[in-house]
Scaffold this active site. Sequence first.
Site, PDB file in Angstrom:
ATOM      1  N   TYR A  33      31.040  15.886  63.081  1.00 27.12           N
ATOM      2  CA  TYR A  33      32.020  16.372  63.871  1.00 27.12           C
ATOM      3  C   TYR A  33      31.449  16.498  65.308  1.00 27.12           C
ATOM      4  O   TYR A  33      30.309  16.220  65.534  1.00 27.12           O
ATOM      5  CB  TYR A  33      32.410  17.715  63.448  1.00 27.12           C
ATOM      6  CG  TYR A  33      31.565  18.696  63.719  1.00 27.12           C
ATOM      7  CD1 TYR A  33      30.429  18.863  62.895  1.00 27.12           C
ATOM      8  CD2 TYR A  33      31.739  19.650  64.679  1.00 27.12           C
ATOM      9  CE1 TYR A  33      29.426  20.029  63.337  1.00 27.12           C
ATOM     10  CE2 TYR A  33      30.651  20.740  65.036  1.00 27.12           C
ATOM     11  CZ  TYR A  33      29.524  20.805  64.184  1.00 27.12           C
ATOM     12  OH  TYR A  33      28.669  21.700  64.725  1.00 27.12           O
ATOM     13  N   LYS A 148      25.061  15.720  63.396  1.00 24.88           N
ATOM     14  CA  LYS A 148      25.854  16.660  63.318  1.00 24.88           C
ATOM     15  C   LYS A 148      26.821  16.748  62.257  1.00 24.88           C
ATOM     16  O   LYS A 148      28.128  16.198  62.234  1.00 24.88           O
ATOM     17  CB  LYS A 148      26.661  16.410  64.791  1.00 24.88           C
ATOM     18  CG  LYS A 148      27.246  17.929  65.324  1.00 24.88           C
ATOM     19  CD  LYS A 148      27.835  17.738  66.643  1.00 24.88           C
ATOM     20  CE  LYS A 148      28.691  18.898  67.139  1.00 24.88           C
ATOM     21  NZ  LYS A 148      27.911  20.136  67.227  1.00 24.88           N
ATOM     22  N   GLU A 181      16.237  26.038  67.416  1.00 27.63           N
ATOM     23  CA  GLU A 181      17.601  26.138  68.272  1.00 27.63           C
ATOM     24  C   GLU A 181      18.322  27.140  67.469  1.00 27.63           C
ATOM     25  O   GLU A 181      18.246  27.680  66.663  1.00 27.63           O
ATOM     26  CB  GLU A 181      18.345  24.728  68.065  1.00 27.63           C
ATOM     27  CG  GLU A 181      18.783  24.330  66.733  1.00 27.63           C
ATOM     28  CD  GLU A 181      19.554  23.029  66.500  1.00 27.63           C
ATOM     29  OE1 GLU A 181      20.044  22.612  67.270  1.00 27.63           O
ATOM     30  OE2 GLU A 181      19.258  22.286  65.506  1.00 27.63           O
ATOM     31  N   LEU A 206      19.384  19.563  66.897  1.00 28.42           N
ATOM     32  CA  LEU A 206      20.387  18.536  67.399  1.00 28.42           C
ATOM     33  C   LEU A 206      20.395  18.328  68.918  1.00 28.42           C
ATOM     34  O   LEU A 206      19.949  19.307  69.605  1.00 28.42           O
ATOM     35  CB  LEU A 206      21.800  19.447  67.342  1.00 28.42           C
ATOM     36  CG  LEU A 206      22.957  18.163  67.607  1.00 28.42           C
ATOM     37  CD1 LEU A 206      23.164  17.334  66.478  1.00 28.42           C
ATOM     38  CD2 LEU A 206      24.352  19.356  67.784  1.00 28.42           C
TER      39      LEU A 206
HETATM   40  N1  PLP Z   1      22.678  22.859  68.191  1.00 27.11           N
HETATM   41  C1  PLP Z   1      23.485  23.062  67.271  1.00 27.11           C
HETATM   42  C2  PLP Z   1      22.995  23.318  65.804  1.00 27.11           C
HETATM   43  C3  PLP Z   1      24.783  23.110  67.502  1.00 27.11           C
HETATM   44  O1  PLP Z   1      25.608  23.182  66.484  1.00 27.11           O
HETATM   45  C4  PLP Z   1      25.288  22.712  68.554  1.00 27.11           C
HETATM   46  C5  PLP Z   1      26.620  22.749  69.111  1.00 27.11           C
HETATM   47  O2  PLP Z   1      27.550  22.979  68.237  1.00 27.11           O
HETATM   48  C6  PLP Z   1      24.278  22.512  69.775  1.00 27.11           C
HETATM   49  C7  PLP Z   1      23.031  22.602  69.450  1.00 27.11           C
HETATM   50  C8  PLP Z   1      24.579  22.038  71.030  1.00 27.11           C
HETATM   51  O3  PLP Z   1      25.189  20.941  71.235  1.00 27.11           O
HETATM   52  P1  PLP Z   1      26.033  20.542  72.320  1.00 27.11           P
HETATM   53  O4  PLP Z   1      25.479  20.623  73.497  1.00 27.11           O
HETATM   54  O5  PLP Z   1      26.397  18.941  72.228  1.00 27.11           O
HETATM   55  O6  PLP Z   1      27.405  21.319  72.136  1.00 27.11           O
END
Ligand code: PLP
Length: 286
Positions: A33, A148, A181, A206
């Site tokens: 997603y 993701k 994170e 991620l």
């Molecule tokens: N890390 C995780 C586990 C996430 O689920 C998300 C966003 O949902 C992020 C980092 C941040 O990613 P982004 O900046 O692309 O929203």
Amino acid sequence: MPRIAYVNGRYLPHADAAVHIEDRGYQFADGVYEVCEVARGYIVDMNRHLGRLDRSLRELRMEWPMHRASFEVVVREVVRRNRVANGLVYIQVTRGVAGRDFLFPVGVLPSMVVTSKKVDPSFQATRAERGIKVITVPENRWDRVDIKTVGLLPNVLAKEAAKAAGAQEAWFVDPDGTVKEGGSSNAWIVTADGVLVTRPAEHGILRGITRTTIFDVAAGLGLRIEERGFTVDEARTAREAFISSATTIAMPVVEIDGVVVANGHPGSTVLSLRAAFFDVAEKTLP
Ligand code: PLP
């Protein structure tokens, strides 16, 4: 005006939108997603999000449900039909519908769902004025969190634990004390020298799209970024701490496990990143 969702080729009233019970996303979390922010009438960083979606699909040997150009039209159309000027667009692709079997189905089209909803921008703005609290939890996820996927149960449990503790995010921490994170965000600190520190994104986290755009924003502001691990102790004593994600942008963290960071108020660095973000991010009209 009813909300509209896109499901496998059709635009449907949100309330009636459904996927089959044997969708592999539902049965195996066999899907990926993306969430893009929609701000001031634009979809933010859509190309970067779809680039990461492409990587997630490739890593899991899944197909795009349609050509990328057509896919983009659907994403923009869902935002447009829902008249979202501020909010988000959610995009999900699964390996499709097939009789329950662990093995990849053959000749099955991927499922595709796109939804969009309005979010009052003052919600995040107010949070940013006060800053948020985070708790730390032991890392208990698989080692492919760079993809993701919709398999988010550890994240659900971690964020629920944060809520129970009166916090708004949970940071996953490795056994050596290094912060990975957040449950749905990347983690950052600012050192006494004003250097931004965030963990390298080669593996173990991620690679957030907001994180990537913050690199560009920081460069524009003349701020230095160091990609290295940092511990919970270092974060607690840092000049500033913050999280980044599409829906929160750069969001100050003022408390970690009940310990106040700096003077307990949002720091100037994160607020300047937040203020400059939208000037730097890519903007696509719905
Ligand atoms: N890390 C995780 C586990 C996430 O689920 C998300 C966003 O949902 C992020 C980092 C941040 O990613 P982004 O900046 O692309 O929203």
